[in-house]
Design an enzyme around this catalytic site. Structure first.
Site, PDB file in Angstrom:
ATOM      1  N   SER A 228       0.835  -1.194   0.000  1.00 10.97           N
ATOM      2  CA  SER A 228       0.000   0.000   0.000  1.00 10.97           C
ATOM      3  C   SER A 228       0.877   1.254   0.000  1.00 10.97           C
ATOM      4  CB  SER A 228      -0.960  -0.050   1.192  1.00 10.97           C
ATOM      5  OG  SER A 228      -1.980   0.887   1.064  1.00 10.97           O
ATOM      6  N   ASP A 454      -8.679  -4.277  -6.326  1.00 16.37           N
ATOM      7  CA  ASP A 454      -8.213  -3.510  -5.169  1.00 16.37           C
ATOM      8  C   ASP A 454      -8.991  -2.202  -5.037  1.00 16.37           C
ATOM      9  OD1 ASP A 454      -6.650  -1.973  -3.297  1.00 16.37           O
ATOM     10  OD2 ASP A 454      -4.949  -3.270  -3.749  1.00 16.37           O
ATOM     11  N   HIS A 484      -7.484  -5.612  -0.879  1.00 13.43           N
ATOM     12  CA  HIS A 484      -6.342  -4.700  -0.953  1.00 13.43           C
ATOM     13  C   HIS A 484      -5.056  -5.501  -0.861  1.00 13.43           C
ATOM     14  CE1 HIS A 484      -3.986  -1.174  -0.738  1.00 13.43           C
ATOM     15  NE2 HIS A 484      -3.911  -1.065   0.578  1.00 13.43           N
TER      16      HIS A 484
END
Length: 515
Positions: A228, A454, A484
């Site tokens: 991320s 995602d 995610h």
């Protein structure tokens, strides 16, 4: 997060640490003359996490009985004054479990946020990386401004409870004024309580910390696993220190070419896609979907729930009520992983019957609130790092002009994410740039893993990262999945490709697709 655009980079793994529990400072002020790269880390058994890190007990032993070890790294408060004041950065490691002669070095993790504590997140998912531990010491850290690393402090727990209950999607002038006033108050509290740290929490500062960490750990190259926001941090590191990049993986990739407005709009589309996929999945099962007869019916009922909550909240977790804002936040949290969809279904069922507890628990997890009512500093750190990084400052008038575009991207999340753009408007520190520079000519190959489903870091960002890193650096791998990130989905194809590169140096063919 205090304002929704900060959803865009929250790591799934950092969220799960809090979700699983609810559903189942500055150092020496004296100038330093010594070479900080020559410092020795005093590894010892880890204490229980601080409240800023999320609280809870000390990490459980690893498989085989080995204990996690923690240490403190000294780094310059201001990298432009490397001989000046220092701060303490909290580190954690699990020593390699394999043959010492085959040990590669340390593998440094950043799980995203920005604002997530690596010291609490790595132990929570240590078993997922057991194979990587056969040849690496697994290492993570609280980046500056986070957890026990000179944490940013803003409002207190009681103030945060009120802050997260406010109407984040104002419908009239009075509600807009209230949102802007509350944001300004929050930002002023950050400046008052953390004035010394706020200018020093940019991603470029954290990247320099990682290179110092590399040296102190004794590695000639930084081997890295970024998830991320951790992909943005990794990209900035590769730009600043391309020759020092070892084997690196980026998973759940932030688009480095977007400014904060573009990132928020892209995330509106991403969360809407995830909601669409949830609705289709629920209504395609053999048994009846308990929250709608068709995919559109599911979304229509959610929209009606949120509209009703805007004027009439329902009981949540006493004494707090489930507001429209908390419900939207909780729904967003549940879309970070397909494993969370069952919680969303149950939470919606309860909410339709007037019980908002599950959706509020999900929202609390996103905001870093423990069951005891205390908050970690993930929200404060998230805002501080993003506002220090992002140059644009958006006004209420600008947001109102953009609302139609955001609503077209997501009828459910559009307003929520658009209004979040005002979070940095009154910030005390100027933002560094429109977007990060991740060009990294001369770097070793970096494996870039994008997930087509995602919500938080939309799939298109992976290709943009590959292009921005430069020719011969980024190697794209696609995972056709939900949630995610990709590695923690347990997909064997993804894990085989990642493990093959990190453990054996085998770079998968560019364009590899896993499903």
């Amino acid at each position: 997060m205090p304002n929704p655009p900060r959803l865009r980079a929250v790591a799934l793994t950092a969220s799960v640490v809090l979700l699983s529990s609810v559903l189942a400072g500055c150092g020496n002020d004296d100038p330093k003359d010594e070479d900080l790269s020559a410092q020795t880390l005093g590894w010892k058994d880890c204490p229980a996490p601080s409240q800023a890190e999320g609280g809870g007990g000390a990490p459980s032993p690893l498989a085989g009985g080995d204990e996690w070890q923690c240490a403190t790294l000294k780094a310059p408060l201001d990298w432009d004054k490397p001989k000046g004041d220092t701060i303490d950065l909290a580190l954690i490691r699990a020593k390699s479990s394999g043959d010492k002669s085959k040990r590669i070095g340390s593998l440094v993790f950043n799980f995203g946020g920005p604002g997530g504590s690596g010291v609490t997140t790595l132990p929570a998912f240590g078993a997922d990386y057991a194979k990587l531990r056969t040849r690496y010491d697994l290492v993570s850290f609280d980046p500056r401004g986070v957890g026990r690393s000179a944490p940013v402090e803003c409002e207190n727990d009681q103030q945060l409870d009120a802050y997260f209950q406010q109407d984040a999607t104002p419908d009239d002038a009075a509600e807009r004024t209230a949102l802007l006033d509350n944001t300004k108050k929050f930002n002023a509290a950050c400046e008052k309580n953390s004035k010394k740290v706020l200018p020093q929490v940019r991603t470029t500062d954290a990247a320099r910390d990682m290179d110092l960490m590399r040296q102190v750990l004794g590695d000639t190259k930084l081997h890295y696993f970024g998830i991320s926001y951790g992909t943005e941090l990794g990209g900035v590191y590769a730009h600043l220190f391309p020759k020092n990049v070892g084997r690196a993986v980026f998973d759940g990739v932030v688009d480095p070419t977007q400014n904060s407005e573009q990132g928020s709009l892209g995330q509106a589309e991403g969360f809407q896609l995830a909601l669409d996929n949830f609705a289709k999945d629920c209504t395609s099962k053999v048994e009846d979907c308990p929250v709608g007869d068709t995919a559109q019916d599911v979304k229509d009922r959610i929209a009606k729930l949120l509209k009703d909550l805007d004027s009439k909240p329902i009981p949540g977790i006493f004494p707090r009520e489930l507001t429209q804002t908390a419900a939207t936040n909780g729904i967003a949290q549940s879309l970070y992983s397909k494993d969370f969809w069952e919680y969303l279904t149950e939470g919606l069922e309860q909410a339709y019957d007037g019980d908002g507890r599950i959706l509020m628990l999900l929202s609390d997890s996103m905001n870093g609130r423990s069951e005891n009512g205390e908050y970690s500093n993930i929200s404060a750190a998230n805002i501080a790092i993003n506002c220090a990084d992002d140059k644009p400052r958006y006004t209420s008038d600008f947001v109102q002009e953009k609302l139609p575009e955001f609503r077209a991207a997501s009828p459910l999340f559009g307003d929520f994410l658009a209004w979040g753009m005002v979070s940095c408007t009154d910030w005390a520190v100027a933002g560094a740039a429109d977007h990060p520079d991740v060009s990294a000519a001369g770097s070793a190959p970096i494996l870039v893993v994008g997930n087509t489903g995602d919500p938080a870091t939309p799939y298109e960002g992976a290709r943009k990262m590959v292009d921005a890193l430069g020719k011969g650096v980024g190697v794209e791998l696609t995972y056709k999945g939900q949630g995610h990130g990709a590695y923690d989905s347990k997909n064997k194809c993804v894990q085989s490709a990642v493990n093959g590169y990190l453990l054996d140096g085998k770079v998968p063919a560019a364009g590899t697709v896993c499903s």
